[in-house]
Design an enzyme around this catalytic site. Sequence first.
Site, PDB file in Angstrom:
ATOM      1  CG  HIS A 194      -6.326  -0.460   3.476  1.00 17.72           C
ATOM      2  ND1 HIS A 194      -5.717   0.775   3.425  1.00 17.72           N
ATOM      3  CD2 HIS A 194      -7.218  -0.482   2.445  1.00 17.72           C
ATOM      4  CE1 HIS A 194      -6.218   1.479   2.418  1.00 17.72           C
ATOM      5  NE2 HIS A 194      -7.129   0.736   1.799  1.00 17.72           N
ATOM      6  CB  CYS A 195      -0.754  -1.962   5.781  1.00 16.99           C
ATOM      7  SG  CYS A 195      -1.461  -0.955   7.089  1.00 16.99           S
ATOM      8  CG  LEU A 196      -0.278  -6.836   4.420  1.00 20.02           C
ATOM      9  CD1 LEU A 196      -0.920  -8.101   4.957  1.00 20.02           C
ATOM     10  CD2 LEU A 196       1.239  -7.008   4.325  1.00 20.02           C
ATOM     11  NE  ARG A 247      -3.684   0.291   0.316  1.00 24.85           N
ATOM     12  CZ  ARG A 247      -4.717   0.238  -0.515  1.00 24.85           C
ATOM     13  NH1 ARG A 247      -5.039   1.300  -1.241  1.00 24.85           N
ATOM     14  NH2 ARG A 247      -5.420  -0.872  -0.647  1.00 24.85           N
TER      15      ARG A 247
END
Length: 340
Positions: A330-332, A91
């Site tokens: 979400h960060c991934l 992300r």
Amino acid sequence: MRRLYMPAEWEKHYGTWLSYPYNPDTFFEKIDDVRDKYVEMIKWISLGEKVHVNINDEEMEEDLKKRLKEKDVDPNQVVIHRFPTNDAWCRDHGAIFVKDLDKNTLVALNFKFNAWGGKYPHDLDDQIPTKMAQYLGVERIDIDMVLEGGSIDVNGEGLLLTTESCLLNSNRNPHMSKQEIEENLKKYFGVSKILWLKEGIVGDDTDGHIDDITRFVDKDTVITVIEDNKNDDNYDILQENYHILKTFTDIHGKPLNIITLPMPDPVYYKGDRLPASYANFYISNYAVIVPTFRCDKDRLALEILQSVFKDRKVVGIDATDIVVGLGTFHCLTQQIPLLF
């Protein structure tokens, strides 16, 4: 003037881009379970779109293929790229994709990445946006501004959410004023109004990414996390953001609809508070993938999100070990919009 536009995350994707986790300084002894849950995430995403995964070497590729087979993931839905990275947070180190409305083409935005204010090595991560753009055969725009994908959220209708603690931090763009930062956000993401919240949650080494606290779930609705325990360190932070949210309006002056999500019970690793949050969900074509944390609030969070995303299956995946790396689903992930 060129018209660029970032679609909202719930708009149709061509695919999702990821970087496979491996870094022992990020996930420590948790890496096996992290990879297991990661491939579970891939399975759900792959039911509705192609999944692209960056890997460093043959060991990582063989491990990924083995796990995909064990979880019965359709191999035709997963594209593996030998694009080495420093870490798994695509992300933030990946390209951010927008549309050129005049040409009806996809454009890869390559903002500068300095590993959240120079906190970690990022020499390999820096090369990922270029490689993504080259593979997809799309235009790349290099932008002289530090920005991570997790620090912004858009509604596809002119609004962008972010935090002062991250974008105005002196470790990002000390040479830029708030007005200059806003001008770039409007120019490259096709928005007309920037909505600024204050601080991020405790334990977040990104200096307060928006995707851990408040997210758009449709063009006029946000979902935001709230801490009920007044003695918790996140209580005042999230109350302040909640009260600010109530003052926000859309581009037509209409107040936003606000839905609240609980915060999970605190999660710790070796005595350190981790940034566990249900707001770090990912909206894929088929499913909304939500981090859960082995606590009694998991079910309520999933029920709230399922009531919001009626057209998708809401899936909870245990992220207790993943969040040791200071981020979750979400960060991934990084979505690639569908053009037509």
